[in-house]
Design a protein around this motif. Structure first.
Motif, PDB file in Angstrom:
ATOM      1  N   LYS A   1      -0.237  13.698  -3.333  1.00  0.00           N
ATOM      2  CA  LYS A   1       0.579  13.979  -2.635  1.00  0.00           C
ATOM      3  C   LYS A   1       0.282  12.835  -1.339  1.00  0.00           C
ATOM      4  O   LYS A   1      -0.790  12.322  -0.887  1.00  0.00           O
ATOM      5  N   ILE A   2       1.645  12.488  -0.578  1.00  0.00           N
ATOM      6  CA  ILE A   2       2.036  11.503   0.335  1.00  0.00           C
ATOM      7  C   ILE A   2       2.265  12.604   0.891  1.00  0.00           C
ATOM      8  O   ILE A   2       2.650  13.396   1.106  1.00  0.00           O
TER       9      ILE A   2
ATOM     10  N   ASP B   1       4.600   7.837 -11.896  1.00  0.00           N
ATOM     11  CA  ASP B   1       5.801   8.245 -11.824  1.00  0.00           C
ATOM     12  C   ASP B   1       5.448   9.028 -10.851  1.00  0.00           C
ATOM     13  O   ASP B   1       4.584  10.028 -10.211  1.00  0.00           O
ATOM     14  N   VAL B   2       6.575   9.891  -9.651  1.00  0.00           N
ATOM     15  CA  VAL B   2       7.193  10.373  -9.353  1.00  0.00           C
ATOM     16  C   VAL B   2       7.322  11.492  -9.341  1.00  0.00           C
ATOM     17  O   VAL B   2       8.610  11.403 -10.456  1.00  0.00           O
TER      18      VAL B   2
ATOM     19  N   VAL C   1       5.259  13.886  -5.113  1.00  0.00           N
ATOM     20  CA  VAL C   1       3.952  14.067  -5.985  1.00  0.00           C
ATOM     21  C   VAL C   1       4.147  12.704  -6.619  1.00  0.00           C
ATOM     22  O   VAL C   1       5.194  13.314  -7.159  1.00  0.00           O
ATOM     23  N   LEU C   2       2.795  12.252  -7.098  1.00  0.00           N
ATOM     24  CA  LEU C   2       2.651  11.087  -7.604  1.00  0.00           C
ATOM     25  C   LEU C   2       1.842  12.223  -8.650  1.00  0.00           C
ATOM     26  O   LEU C   2       0.651  12.439  -8.843  1.00  0.00           O
ATOM     27  N   ARG C   3       2.252  11.004  -9.945  1.00  0.00           N
ATOM     28  CA  ARG C   3       1.062  11.263 -11.537  1.00  0.00           C
ATOM     29  C   ARG C   3       0.821   9.841 -11.475  1.00  0.00           C
ATOM     30  O   ARG C   3       1.428   9.519 -11.750  1.00  0.00           O
ATOM     31  N   PHE C   4      -0.722   9.688 -11.658  1.00  0.00           N
ATOM     32  CA  PHE C   4      -1.335   8.526 -12.266  1.00  0.00           C
ATOM     33  C   PHE C   4      -1.622   8.908 -13.257  1.00  0.00           C
ATOM     34  O   PHE C   4      -2.552   9.431 -13.949  1.00  0.00           O
TER      35      PHE C   4
ATOM     36  N   MET D   1       0.893  -1.607  -0.163  1.00  0.00           N
ATOM     37  CA  MET D   1       0.175   0.192   0.179  1.00  0.00           C
ATOM     38  C   MET D   1       0.949   0.805   0.107  1.00  0.00           C
ATOM     39  O   MET D   1       0.354   2.249  -0.509  1.00  0.00           O
ATOM     40  N   ALA D   2       1.851   1.437   0.937  1.00  0.00           N
ATOM     41  CA  ALA D   2       2.508   2.763   1.026  1.00  0.00           C
ATOM     42  C   ALA D   2       3.990   2.911   0.304  1.00  0.00           C
ATOM     43  O   ALA D   2       4.290   3.665   0.104  1.00  0.00           O
ATOM     44  N   LEU D   3       4.396   1.846   0.401  1.00  0.00           N
ATOM     45  CA  LEU D   3       6.019   1.203   0.242  1.00  0.00           C
ATOM     46  C   LEU D   3       6.179   1.268  -1.699  1.00  0.00           C
ATOM     47  O   LEU D   3       6.879   1.639  -1.845  1.00  0.00           O
ATOM     48  N   ASP D   4       5.480   0.399  -2.075  1.00  0.00           N
ATOM     49  CA  ASP D   4       5.893   0.183  -3.512  1.00  0.00           C
ATOM     50  C   ASP D   4       4.440   0.385  -4.197  1.00  0.00           C
ATOM     51  O   ASP D   4       4.292  -0.505  -5.298  1.00  0.00           O
ATOM     52  N   ALA D   5       4.114   1.343  -3.652  1.00  0.00           N
ATOM     53  CA  ALA D   5       2.391   1.686  -4.909  1.00  0.00           C
ATOM     54  C   ALA D   5       2.181   2.099  -6.011  1.00  0.00           C
ATOM     55  O   ALA D   5       1.589   1.814  -6.510  1.00  0.00           O
ATOM     56  N   VAL D   6       3.924   2.534  -6.315  1.00  0.00           N
ATOM     57  CA  VAL D   6       3.517   2.907  -7.558  1.00  0.00           C
ATOM     58  C   VAL D   6       4.226   2.389  -8.118  1.00  0.00           C
ATOM     59  O   VAL D   6       3.706   2.020  -9.594  1.00  0.00           O
TER      60      VAL D   6
END
Length: 154
Positions: free
Chosen positions: A72-73, A42-43, A53-56, A23-28
């Motif tokens: 954003k986390i 993409d981070v 900040v993540l771009r889905f 969920m948190a560490l490998d979400a990407v």
């Protein structure tokens, strides 16, 4: 603006450590595998940790989203298994008429292969619709269920 909160819980049949990692560490890497609507993530700011900040990159989308959602986390606490994402821009806001949306997760170990997931969404909207809180919570619950299925099949 109306600020509302919706909370729910779900119990999943996987160890808290495995669920946290996915969920948190490998979400990407995990999210594009379990959600057909997400092609990749993409981070775009940060290192993937707190404040990143993540771009889905979306597989299906409406023109106004430009095929992406930005999040954003805003919480990442491994010692207490707390994780939160704030939607900055994208269809989670525009399709549901939210002006703000943040999702919080709190994982709690119940047994060796069982985890309680406390979920909370905090959202802002111009006007509260009848099922607005359910609309905000539904994707969160589905996400946790998809994570459980993925981990059980791995």
């Amino acid at each position: 603006m109306v600020v509302k909160t919706k909370q729910d819980q779900i119990t999943v049949g996987v160890a808290v450590e495995a669920l946290w990692k996915a969920m948190a560490l490998d979400a990407v890497t995990v999210i594009p595998k379990i959600m057909s609507s997400v092609r990749s993530i993409d981070v775009i700011e940060g290192d993937g940790g707190l404040g990143s900040v993540l771009r889905f990159n979306l597989a299906t989308y409406r023109v106004e989203s430009n095929g992406a959602q930005t999040e954003k986390i805003v919480e990442l606490d491994e010692s207490h298994y707390r994780y939160a994402l704030q939607v900055i821009k994208g269809p989670a806001l525009t399709l549901r008429n939210f002006s703000a949306l943040t999702t919080f997760f709190q994982l709690k170990k119940i047994g060796e292969q069982e985890t309680l997931v406390d979920m909370k969404v905090v959202y802002e909207t111009e006007k509260e619709e009848v099922n607005c809180s359910e609309i905000a919570m539904h994707p969160v619950t589905c996400y946790v269920q998809l994570l459980e299925k993925y981990l059980l099949e791995s």
